[in-house]
Design an enzyme around this catalytic site. Structure first.
Site, short mmCIF file in Angstrom:
data_model
loop_
_atom_site.label_atom_id
_atom_site.label_comp_id
_atom_site.label_asym_id
_atom_site.label_seq_id
_atom_site.Cartn_x
_atom_site.Cartn_y
_atom_site.Cartn_z
N ALA A 74 5.27 2.69 0.64
CA ALA A 74 6.68 2.42 0.91
C ALA A 74 7.28 3.66 1.55
CB ALA A 74 7.42 2.07 -0.39
N ASP A 101 7.50 12.92 14.86
CA ASP A 101 7.74 12.94 13.42
C ASP A 101 6.48 13.43 12.70
OD1 ASP A 101 8.54 12.65 10.83
OD2 ASP A 101 8.72 10.46 10.88
N LEU A 157 0.83 -1.20 0.00
CA LEU A 157 0.00 0.00 0.00
C LEU A 157 0.86 1.25 0.00
CD1 LEU A 157 -2.61 -0.92 2.77
CD2 LEU A 157 -3.09 -0.68 0.33
N LYS A 216 3.33 -3.61 8.59
CA LYS A 216 4.49 -2.77 8.29
C LYS A 216 5.72 -3.66 8.37
CE LYS A 216 5.71 0.79 10.97
NZ LYS A 216 5.76 2.18 11.49
#
Length: 448
Positions: A139, A295, A137, A159
């Site tokens: 990268a 992040d 789905l 993942k």
């Protein structure tokens, strides 16, 4: 967690330290060759410059971005961190080129995916799923996401970490630091050695999927406890421990599209509501959860228009917030909102910015903070229309001459600063208009 275009490239992840070193080494060589050619052209135009400045070309910027997207892992992650700094640290053409790293990486070939599945689950791994899709789905820098269906029919997102990423952190960061030094991409006043150890430690945390599962569960619990009925709402995927390993993180698959894609057609009102939610969430993280997802890469946010929910996807960079750190940022927000010079000077000292050797430089830092205070002055702040970032960058350049007299904040604050700056950038990309002071009052940071 980073979204990806349908036409993403496929390439095996170089998993050996030597092969990764060679990739970065040949990149440096090609950049130097391109820079030499550029310098010859400039000399012909009587625009003589040192070679490192000639290296800062658009072609070299694209070359570096493409190579980091191919390498993935720590090298690409550091590129993402630099891209979030934008024009604060990088020449504009490099900042622009590295933006692609926030949303795309090469994907692994199927044979490499199967190797990882065999190693993590054993050769009978197919017995764990009703179905598994080898087409990813998305990268990202550290891994790619595959859809699957569990034996009980539940939709899953797996993942899967790229092979060799965890083992190559030290060499990747060291090699990229050397490349940045060679090309002088980063301003000379910034001590790369100072932050290298902190970056390595952060990346080691991010590749530990067992740790991420724990952090995800804690963060999800905090959101459910403190933001249960907000609209628009927040959704955190549930982790699936029985299908997770140190290199595979299994989650429920939640619907949605990349946040910035959603924003292209969303109304101003809806974008403002999401922007307010993001700011509220930042304050909750610092002062209530004591847990910050550091992040703010746009690829880590999706939006589900059907349920009106902001979906958060990546918790590898989640950090606990100490009482001391929380108090420092509370004082900072109060100083900004009240335009209080003394409070801001105290906050800078608490952050470890020792300005005793240069009172004038300290005054300039406070002036810079007071300029930023216009975003919380009680008026509706238009993140996209404002030129505040440009003005702060200009003031920042004035401080360059005092850099040796100003000790920077300790590296432990680096990732909290990334969250603050990245959130501002995200609100700007969303085109949010908001009365930020109102949010600070509601959060109890300042009185009405």
């Amino acid at each position: 967690s980073d979204s990806d275009s349908p036409k993403r490239a496929t390439s095996a992840v170089p998993s050996g330290r030597f092969s990764r070193f060679i990739q970065l080494g040949t990149t440096a060589g090609r950049m130097a060759l391109g820079g030499a050619t550029e310098k010859i052209g400039r000399l012909a135009r009587r625009a003589g410059e040192e070679l490192p400045h000639a290296l800062l070309t658009v072609d070299n910027a694209r070359l570096l971005a493409e190579r980091l997207a191919r390498l993935r892992g720590a090298a690409m992650k550091v590129g993402q961190m630099l891209s979030l700094e934008g024009d604060n640290m990088l020449p504009p053409e490099f900042a622009k080129a590295l933006e692609v790293l926030r949303s795309s990486a090469h994907r692994m070939p199927e044979s490499q995916v199967l190797e990882v599945l065999d190693r993590e689950y054993g050769r009978d791994w197919k017995n764990r799923f009703a179905s598994f899709d080898l087409e990813p789905l998305a990268a990202a820098s550290i891994g790619q996401v595959h859809p699957a269906i569990g034996l009980e029919g539940r939709k899953l997102a797996l993942k899967i970490q790229y092979p060799g990423v965890a083992e190559s952190i030290d060499s990747d960061v060291d090699n990229l630091r050397s490349l940045l030094s060679l090309t002088r991409l980063v301003p000379s006043g910034i001590d790369l050695d100072d932050i290298t150890a902190e970056v390595k430690a952060e990346l080691r945390r991010e590749v530990d999927y067992a740790r991420e599962l724990t952090q995800l569960t804690a963060y999800r619990g905090a959101v459910l406890a403190h933001l249960p009925e907000s609209r628009p709402g927040i959704r955190i995927p549930e982790g699936i421990p029985e299908l997770s390993t140190p290199r595979i993180l299994a989650l429920e698959l939640v619907p949605g599209i990349p946040l910035l894609d959603w924003a292209k057609t969303a109304s101003q009102e809806k974008r403002d509501a999401v922007g307010r939610l993001l700011f509220e969430l930042l304050l909750k993280e610092l002062f209530v959860f004591h847990l910050v997802q550091t992040d703010p890469n746009p690829g880590n946010y999706f939006y589900d228009g059907d349920t009106d929910q902001l979906v958060l996807l990546d918790f590898g960079a989640t950090r606990e917030v100490s009482d001391e750190t929380s108090a420092v940022y509370r004082k900072t927000f109060r100083g900004l909102a009240l335009a209080d010079r003394d409070l801001l000077r105290e906050a800078l000292a608490d952050l470890g910015v020792d300005a005793r050797q240069s009172p004038h430089a300290a005054d300039l830092l406070v002036d810079l903070a007071l300029e930023a205070a216009e975003s919380v002055d009680g008026r509706v702040f238009d993140f996209r229309a404002s030129n505040l970032s440009e003005r702060l960058n200009t003031r920042g350049r004035e401080l360059e001459k005092y850099r040796k007299e100003l000790s920077p904040p300790p590296p432990r604050y680096l990732f909290f600063q990334r969250k603050l700056g990245g959130t501002f950038l995200l609100l700007r990309q969303l085109g949010v208009r908001m009365n930020c002071r109102e949010v600070l009052i509601e959060a109890g940071i300042i009185d009405s």
